[in-house]
Scaffold this motif. Sequence first.
Motif, PDB file in Angstrom:
ATOM      1  N   THR A  40       0.997  -1.060  -0.001  1.00 40.27           N
ATOM      2  CA  THR A  40      -0.094   0.237   0.067  1.00 40.27           C
ATOM      3  C   THR A  40       0.868   1.256  -0.204  1.00 40.27           C
ATOM      4  OG1 THR A  40      -1.979   1.027   1.037  1.00 40.27           O
ATOM      5  CG2 THR A  40      -0.173  -0.033   2.599  1.00 40.27           C
ATOM      6  N   GLY A  41       0.423   2.340  -0.130  1.00 34.41           N
ATOM      7  CA  GLY A  41       1.188   3.628  -0.214  1.00 34.41           C
ATOM      8  C   GLY A  41       0.491   4.907  -0.020  1.00 34.41           C
ATOM      9  N   MET A  42       1.123   6.054  -0.027  1.00 34.37           N
ATOM     10  CA  MET A  42       0.429   7.310  -0.128  1.00 34.37           C
ATOM     11  C   MET A  42       1.265   8.051  -1.240  1.00 34.37           C
ATOM     12  SD  MET A  42      -0.232   7.991   4.049  1.00 34.37           S
ATOM     13  CE  MET A  42      -1.336   7.013   4.703  1.00 34.37           C
ATOM     14  N   ARG A  43       0.504   9.086  -1.604  1.00 37.33           N
ATOM     15  CA  ARG A  43       1.351   9.998  -2.475  1.00 37.33           C
ATOM     16  C   ARG A  43       2.121  10.827  -1.526  1.00 37.33           C
ATOM     17  NH1 ARG A  43      -3.769  12.304  -6.255  1.00 37.33           N
ATOM     18  NH2 ARG A  43      -3.935  10.371  -7.371  1.00 37.33           N
ATOM     19  N   THR A  44       3.269  11.461  -1.761  1.00 37.69           N
ATOM     20  CA  THR A  44       3.996  12.256  -1.125  1.00 37.69           C
ATOM     21  C   THR A  44       3.829  13.568  -1.199  1.00 37.69           C
ATOM     22  OG1 THR A  44       5.872  11.847  -2.689  1.00 37.69           O
ATOM     23  CG2 THR A  44       5.730  10.442  -0.701  1.00 37.69           C
ATOM     24  N   PHE A 101       5.723  -0.381   2.140  1.00 36.63           N
ATOM     25  CA  PHE A 101       4.737   0.892   2.297  1.00 36.63           C
ATOM     26  C   PHE A 101       5.289   1.779   0.884  1.00 36.63           C
ATOM     27  CE2 PHE A 101       3.842  -0.178   6.782  1.00 36.63           C
ATOM     28  CZ  PHE A 101       2.834  -0.876   6.532  1.00 36.63           C
ATOM     29  N   LEU A 102       4.587   2.070  -0.024  1.00 34.44           N
ATOM     30  CA  LEU A 102       5.296   2.817  -1.073  1.00 34.44           C
ATOM     31  C   LEU A 102       5.139   4.484  -0.844  1.00 34.44           C
ATOM     32  CD1 LEU A 102       5.958   2.968  -4.339  1.00 34.44           C
ATOM     33  CD2 LEU A 102       3.477   2.940  -4.528  1.00 34.44           C
ATOM     34  N   LEU A 103       6.300   4.957  -1.176  1.00 35.72           N
ATOM     35  CA  LEU A 103       6.060   6.545  -1.082  1.00 35.72           C
ATOM     36  C   LEU A 103       5.884   6.944  -2.463  1.00 35.72           C
ATOM     37  CD1 LEU A 103       9.575   6.544   1.140  1.00 35.72           C
ATOM     38  CD2 LEU A 103       7.197   7.481   1.769  1.00 35.72           C
ATOM     39  N   VAL A 114       6.258   9.314  -7.771  1.00 37.43           N
ATOM     40  CA  VAL A 114       5.979   9.645  -9.101  1.00 37.43           C
ATOM     41  C   VAL A 114       4.452   9.739  -9.338  1.00 37.43           C
ATOM     42  CG1 VAL A 114       6.073   8.530 -11.351  1.00 37.43           C
ATOM     43  CG2 VAL A 114       7.904   7.988  -9.627  1.00 37.43           C
ATOM     44  N   GLN A 115       3.654   9.359  -8.508  1.00 37.71           N
ATOM     45  CA  GLN A 115       2.122   9.528  -8.484  1.00 37.71           C
ATOM     46  C   GLN A 115       2.043  11.053  -8.094  1.00 37.71           C
ATOM     47  OE1 GLN A 115      -1.909   7.852  -6.387  1.00 37.71           O
ATOM     48  NE2 GLN A 115      -0.852   6.546  -7.565  1.00 37.71           N
ATOM     49  N   ALA A 116       2.495  11.530  -7.121  1.00 38.48           N
ATOM     50  CA  ALA A 116       2.628  12.793  -6.771  1.00 38.48           C
ATOM     51  C   ALA A 116       2.633  13.836  -7.924  1.00 38.48           C
ATOM     52  CB  ALA A 116       3.741  13.047  -5.740  1.00 38.48           C
ATOM     53  N   SER A 165      -0.715   2.771 -13.341  1.00 43.73           N
ATOM     54  CA  SER A 165       0.515   2.584 -12.817  1.00 43.73           C
ATOM     55  C   SER A 165       0.275   2.261 -11.278  1.00 43.73           C
ATOM     56  CB  SER A 165       1.399   4.013 -12.891  1.00 43.73           C
ATOM     57  OG  SER A 165       1.433   4.985 -11.535  1.00 43.73           O
ATOM     58  N   GLN A 166      -0.754   2.571 -10.634  1.00 45.90           N
ATOM     59  CA  GLN A 166      -1.183   2.209  -9.333  1.00 45.90           C
ATOM     60  C   GLN A 166      -1.382   0.626  -9.437  1.00 45.90           C
ATOM     61  OE1 GLN A 166      -3.372   4.663  -6.755  1.00 45.90           O
ATOM     62  NE2 GLN A 166      -4.105   3.098  -5.412  1.00 45.90           N
ATOM     63  N   ALA A 167      -1.858   0.143 -10.365  1.00 43.90           N
ATOM     64  CA  ALA A 167      -1.912  -1.546 -10.389  1.00 43.90           C
ATOM     65  C   ALA A 167      -0.637  -2.024 -10.509  1.00 43.90           C
ATOM     66  CB  ALA A 167      -2.829  -1.665 -11.951  1.00 43.90           C
ATOM     67  N   ALA A 168       0.428  -1.352 -11.263  1.00 38.73           N
ATOM     68  CA  ALA A 168       1.839  -1.862 -11.436  1.00 38.73           C
ATOM     69  C   ALA A 168       2.271  -1.826  -9.945  1.00 38.73           C
ATOM     70  CB  ALA A 168       2.589  -1.038 -12.384  1.00 38.73           C
ATOM     71  N   ASP A 169       2.022  -0.681  -9.381  1.00 42.46           N
ATOM     72  CA  ASP A 169       2.537  -0.493  -8.019  1.00 42.46           C
ATOM     73  C   ASP A 169       2.358  -1.829  -7.052  1.00 42.46           C
ATOM     74  OD1 ASP A 169       3.217   2.237  -8.397  1.00 42.46           O
ATOM     75  OD2 ASP A 169       1.683   3.104  -7.459  1.00 42.46           O
ATOM     76  N   ILE A 170       0.912  -2.325  -7.213  1.00 46.00           N
ATOM     77  CA  ILE A 170       0.537  -3.281  -6.446  1.00 46.00           C
ATOM     78  C   ILE A 170       1.203  -4.543  -6.936  1.00 46.00           C
ATOM     79  CG2 ILE A 170      -1.527  -4.559  -5.792  1.00 46.00           C
ATOM     80  CD1 ILE A 170      -3.123  -1.642  -6.049  1.00 46.00           C
ATOM     81  N   PRO A 180      -4.281  -2.382   2.134  1.00 41.48           N
ATOM     82  CA  PRO A 180      -5.183  -1.590   3.298  1.00 41.48           C
ATOM     83  C   PRO A 180      -5.164  -0.099   2.822  1.00 41.48           C
ATOM     84  CG  PRO A 180      -3.216  -2.342   4.049  1.00 41.48           C
ATOM     85  CD  PRO A 180      -3.092  -2.754   2.535  1.00 41.48           C
ATOM     86  N   VAL A 181      -6.369   0.298   2.226  1.00 36.52           N
ATOM     87  CA  VAL A 181      -6.389   1.479   1.932  1.00 36.52           C
ATOM     88  C   VAL A 181      -7.906   2.306   2.334  1.00 36.52           C
ATOM     89  CG1 VAL A 181      -5.228   1.639  -0.354  1.00 36.52           C
ATOM     90  CG2 VAL A 181      -7.328   0.573  -0.284  1.00 36.52           C
ATOM     91  N   GLY A 182      -8.119   3.528   1.936  1.00 33.56           N
ATOM     92  CA  GLY A 182      -9.033   4.276   2.387  1.00 33.56           C
ATOM     93  C   GLY A 182     -10.214   4.082   1.199  1.00 33.56           C
ATOM     94  N   ASP A 208     -11.638   5.624  -0.916  1.00 35.63           N
ATOM     95  CA  ASP A 208     -11.563   6.327  -2.248  1.00 35.63           C
ATOM     96  C   ASP A 208     -10.640   5.754  -3.110  1.00 35.63           C
ATOM     97  OD1 ASP A 208      -9.577   6.944  -0.315  1.00 35.63           O
ATOM     98  OD2 ASP A 208      -8.864   8.264  -1.825  1.00 35.63           O
ATOM     99  N   GLN A 209      -9.931   4.626  -2.550  1.00 33.72           N
ATOM    100  CA  GLN A 209      -8.851   3.755  -3.482  1.00 33.72           C
ATOM    101  C   GLN A 209      -9.652   2.759  -4.179  1.00 33.72           C
ATOM    102  OE1 GLN A 209      -5.702   5.307  -4.058  1.00 33.72           O
ATOM    103  NE2 GLN A 209      -6.740   6.897  -3.413  1.00 33.72           N
ATOM    104  N   LEU A 210     -10.831   2.278  -3.622  1.00 34.04           N
ATOM    105  CA  LEU A 210     -11.496   1.007  -4.043  1.00 34.04           C
ATOM    106  C   LEU A 210     -11.540   0.884  -5.416  1.00 34.04           C
ATOM    107  CD1 LEU A 210     -14.282   0.152  -1.557  1.00 34.04           C
ATOM    108  CD2 LEU A 210     -12.064  -0.904  -1.945  1.00 34.04           C
TER     109      LEU A 210
HETATM  110  N1  TRP Z   1      -3.474   6.861  -4.601  1.00 32.96           N
HETATM  111  C1  TRP Z   1      -2.863   6.509  -3.174  1.00 32.96           C
HETATM  112  C2  TRP Z   1      -2.909   7.808  -2.604  1.00 32.96           C
HETATM  113  O1  TRP Z   1      -3.817   8.748  -3.198  1.00 32.96           O
HETATM  114  C3  TRP Z   1      -1.548   6.381  -3.347  1.00 32.96           C
HETATM  115  C4  TRP Z   1      -0.829   4.993  -4.078  1.00 32.96           C
HETATM  116  C5  TRP Z   1      -0.121   4.937  -4.970  1.00 32.96           C
HETATM  117  C6  TRP Z   1      -1.270   3.705  -3.620  1.00 32.96           C
HETATM  118  N2  TRP Z   1       0.111   3.710  -5.296  1.00 32.96           N
HETATM  119  C7  TRP Z   1      -0.552   2.955  -4.405  1.00 32.96           C
HETATM  120  C8  TRP Z   1      -2.244   3.299  -2.447  1.00 32.96           C
HETATM  121  C9  TRP Z   1      -0.793   1.415  -4.334  1.00 32.96           C
HETATM  122  C10 TRP Z   1      -2.214   1.801  -2.648  1.00 32.96           C
HETATM  123  C11 TRP Z   1      -1.633   0.830  -3.381  1.00 32.96           C
HETATM  124  O2  TRP Z   1      -2.608   8.321  -1.548  1.00 32.96           O
END
Ligand code: TRP
Length: 342
Positions: A7-11, A38-40, A43-45, A132-137, A154-156, A158-160
């Motif tokens: 899982t991760g969060m945009r920085t 836990f992904l920082l 890039v998505q940021a 790219s988030q699918a690739a993250d996972i 595990p996410v909020g 909104d990420q479903l």
């Molecule tokens: N989109 C998530 C956010 O807004 C961050 C995120 C990027 C993420 N890659 C992910 C979350 C992979 C879960 C899995 O914070």
Amino acid sequence: MSRRILTGMRTTGRLHLGHYVGALDNWLKLQHDYDCFFLLADVQALTTHFDRVAELENSVKQVVIDWLSVGLDAQRAAFFLQSAIGEYPELTVYLSMLVNMGILERNPTVKEEIRDHGMGTVNLGFMMYPVSQAADILLFSPSPEDVGSELLVPVGEDQLPHVELCRDIASRFNRQYGNIFVLPEAKIGLVPRLGDLNGSQAKMSKSMGNAIYLSDSADVVREKVRQGVTDPQKMRRGDPGRPEICPIYSYHEIFNVDNSLTLAAGCRSGNLGCVDCKAKLAVALNQKLEPIREARIQIEARPDVVSQAIWDGTERAHVIGRETMSKVRAAMHLDYRRLKGT
Ligand code: TRP
């Protein structure tokens, strides 16, 4: 048997209470039972901050400091940088062939973000970030042959839609090229969506300026709560109020559970005024935040611990990323490297 969490969060800056109850609280509970990554998501940021790149390094550090301050354990979990994993852009491009444009245009979270950020035109990087988030996972997928293996996200709430898309991409990939990916499972936190203190429908968000940050001082928290909105029909103490429509009360229900019923009764009868009720909420929030603030002071004094966490975690994550990517290339008949020397 691998049980992994990715899982991760945009920085994009410091984290707020919405992150805490929507995600971090869950990560804390799960970190001992899973191998956690836990992904920082730096890039998505960039999808929204490509024109503010000078801020990003500090944002990455702030997120790591917040993660450590709430009690995530960088020795166990790998905190890692998206931009340092070269396999990510490669996997994103391969997966993008399996996604129809229409799916991205209809993605409810993408639509909501475009609206909330007031984005006039949308760049391609933003449009395709769900891929790219699918690739993250999926880069962290255990092998499907490994019986009982799991990939939990595990996410909020909104990420479903993104996790759903990821599952869809994974099954398309498996059908097209062979069974490489486990289908990831989303896991929603206790509070799927924390509203803001002004009672607007928008969730608490960094970009909307209404957030209580984990790093806010006790005074700032008191002030933000004081400015929060209550039942507009309750003009003064003595007037009966309606806790069920009061944004401040919804926070009591989450952060001050033990007292919430008493407070609701006081509000309804009129005995409890909004000023007092808000003061009580500020006390409850500050009680929750105080240990996090204290931990933060220790961590801020040790910048080496922060960089160590990032680089250790990134190295550990990279090992898995390389493994998965060689399986993907082989499945897609892109492993020409094997021809070397034949
Ligand atoms: N989109 C998530 C956010 O807004 C961050 C995120 C990027 C993420 N890659 C992910 C979350 C992979 C879960 C899995 O914070």
